[in-house]
Design an enzyme around this catalytic site. Sequence first.
Site, short mmCIF file in Angstrom:
data_model
loop_
_atom_site.label_atom_id
_atom_site.label_comp_id
_atom_site.label_asym_id
_atom_site.label_seq_id
_atom_site.Cartn_x
_atom_site.Cartn_y
_atom_site.Cartn_z
N TRP A 189 11.56 -9.15 5.79
CA TRP A 189 10.39 -8.41 5.31
C TRP A 189 9.16 -9.27 5.54
O TRP A 189 9.16 -10.46 5.23
CB TRP A 189 10.47 -8.06 3.82
CG TRP A 189 9.16 -7.46 3.38
CD1 TRP A 189 8.72 -6.21 3.64
CD2 TRP A 189 8.09 -8.13 2.69
NE1 TRP A 189 7.44 -6.04 3.16
CE2 TRP A 189 7.04 -7.20 2.56
CE3 TRP A 189 7.92 -9.42 2.17
CZ2 TRP A 189 5.83 -7.52 1.94
CZ3 TRP A 189 6.72 -9.75 1.55
CH2 TRP A 189 5.69 -8.79 1.44
N LYS A 232 7.81 -0.64 4.83
CA LYS A 232 6.95 -0.48 3.66
C LYS A 232 5.76 0.41 4.02
O LYS A 232 5.28 0.38 5.14
CB LYS A 232 6.46 -1.88 3.22
CG LYS A 232 5.75 -1.91 1.89
CD LYS A 232 5.63 -3.36 1.39
CE LYS A 232 4.98 -3.38 0.03
NZ LYS A 232 4.99 -4.70 -0.60
N HIS A 266 8.91 1.36 -1.82
CA HIS A 266 8.08 1.20 -0.62
C HIS A 266 7.59 2.49 0.03
O HIS A 266 7.20 2.49 1.19
CB HIS A 266 8.84 0.38 0.42
CG HIS A 266 8.84 -1.08 0.10
ND1 HIS A 266 9.16 -2.05 1.00
CD2 HIS A 266 8.54 -1.73 -1.04
CE1 HIS A 266 9.08 -3.24 0.42
NE2 HIS A 266 8.70 -3.06 -0.82
N ASP A 298 4.17 0.28 -6.06
CA ASP A 298 5.31 -0.62 -5.79
C ASP A 298 5.29 -1.77 -6.80
O ASP A 298 5.06 -2.91 -6.46
CB ASP A 298 5.15 -1.14 -4.35
CG ASP A 298 6.25 -2.11 -3.96
OD1 ASP A 298 7.35 -2.00 -4.50
OD2 ASP A 298 5.99 -2.98 -3.11
N ASP A 300 7.68 -2.98 -8.79
CA ASP A 300 8.88 -3.80 -8.94
C ASP A 300 9.32 -3.96 -10.39
O ASP A 300 9.67 -5.05 -10.84
CB ASP A 300 8.68 -5.17 -8.28
CG ASP A 300 8.53 -5.06 -6.77
OD1 ASP A 300 9.51 -4.70 -6.12
OD2 ASP A 300 7.41 -5.29 -6.25
N ASP A 330 15.82 -5.49 -6.20
CA ASP A 330 14.54 -6.13 -5.88
C ASP A 330 13.51 -5.75 -6.94
O ASP A 330 12.85 -4.73 -6.83
CB ASP A 330 14.06 -5.73 -4.48
CG ASP A 330 12.82 -6.50 -4.06
OD1 ASP A 330 12.44 -7.45 -4.79
OD2 ASP A 330 12.21 -6.16 -3.03
C1 RNT Z 1 8.21 -6.83 -0.69
C2 RNT Z 1 9.62 -6.54 -0.36
C3 RNT Z 1 10.53 -7.76 -0.33
C4 RNT Z 1 10.29 -8.72 -1.46
C5 RNT Z 1 11.30 -9.85 -1.54
C6 RNT Z 1 10.88 -10.91 -2.48
O1 RNT Z 1 7.46 -5.70 -0.83
O2 RNT Z 1 10.13 -5.58 -1.23
O3 RNT Z 1 11.85 -7.33 -0.28
O4 RNT Z 1 10.27 -8.07 -2.69
O5 RNT Z 1 11.54 -10.33 -0.29
ZN ZN Z 2 12.22 -5.20 -1.09
#
Ligand code: RNT
Ligand code: ZN
Length: 441
Positions: A189, A232, A266, A298, A300, A330
């Site tokens: 990524w 993404k 994403h 996004d 997380d 993630d």
């Molecule tokens: C970022 C991606 C990626 C990261 C990790 C830390 O938008 O989701 O996967 O969250 O590599």
């Molecule tokens: Zn990710």
Amino acid sequence: MAPSSTSIETAFQLAKERYSAVGVDVENALQKMATIPISLHCWQGDDVGGFENSGSEIGGGLAVTGRYLGKARTAEELRGDLQFALSLIPGTHRLNLHASYAETNGRRIARNELTPAHFQSWIQWARDQKMGLDFNPTYFAHEKAADGFTLAHADRGIRQFWIEHGIACRQIAAAMGKALGTPCVNNIWIPDGMKDSPIDRKTPRTILAESLDLIFAEALPATEILDAVECKLFGLGSESYVVGSHEFYLGYAITRRKVLCLDAGHFHPTETISDKISSVLAYVPRVLLHVSRGVRWDSDHVVTLTDELQSIAQELVRGEFLDRVSVGLDFFDASINRIAAWVIGTRCMLKALLLALLEPITMLRQFERESDFTARLSMLEETKTLPFGAVWDWYCMASGVPVGPVWVEQVRQYERKVLSLRDGSSASSLPTNVAGSGAAR
Ligand code: RNT
Ligand code: ZN
């Protein structure tokens, strides 16, 4: 108070009868369940910090909010925290590492010079835990990524550095897969993108494809490494343009036979990845999921048992895709106990999978074949109140992990004994009486 093993057993036997009445074999579901590994992401344990101590900001549009006490400061601490989290999660899982978690004995090793030697302790630890490892090159938190471009950088030198990092990471991932006897999913990524509308959307994408081709030039055995690419839609600071968009990587993965990584956070907030799984698997050999929970963006957030999480699990089971999908987590939340975050998210992912495995799928398929949508909807809704909890509790008990919320008490104890000593603070941030006391192991 933890439930007694007799009451868990009795409830389980009654639940089996209820499921059997709709044609579901609970024992079969549990056997399948035990074979599905979840890849726990190391980065929940220290706010995506890693151990390079480079002084660079995390960057890349990644943002971790919260200042909960006790984040892991060293690899030993992180392994200890992970080991404790794993003791609260049923089943055997995997660990997903980022390159920035290399152990270099205090020496600064350039990212393009990392080797498997820098991950020997992780490999040894994973072997001891009987866990597989997954891996990720780290294309953020670095001065050469400070302007938001890496593999698609216009500067040849900077690009070359990141290509070399990608090549080095594939060697590391392959070494992990070889050492542990299970292929390591190596996921790329990159943050590359623009805050405002670019004039040239084309050139960075052409460059990215060339960089990726150089990284993947050496064929490595699929028994050791599975190469994945993560798309993404937008990020913080890349709101208007992300070079590695969904269409870009879908095309790349199809033409180069790579694993496509779908991260639940994403896409546009009204778009779900559950509906994408069967579409992309018609064309790509394999999918890696980054199971996350976006809240408005996004963000997380820690994974919880949402409708979308259940839809994802249902797709894997209904579509018989479990052999072609790697499930990774993630999320990163520093506003709650970080170990609890791992445990909540992983237990929820597992609950979603078990719920999906306990669906009366034969019956539901039959209704659909007969276009009896009334029966299909009725059965789906009735299924929601079958005694799933009794099966989950029994699975936890049989796996030797806490049943129900008593695990929170164990996290509280760990916080007191281990985490609170880390920042010189002794107060527990967990409120008391969250769960009954007493171990249920
Ligand atoms: C970022 C991606 C990626 C990261 C990790 C830390 O938008 O989701 O996967 O969250 O590599
Ligand atoms: Zn990710």
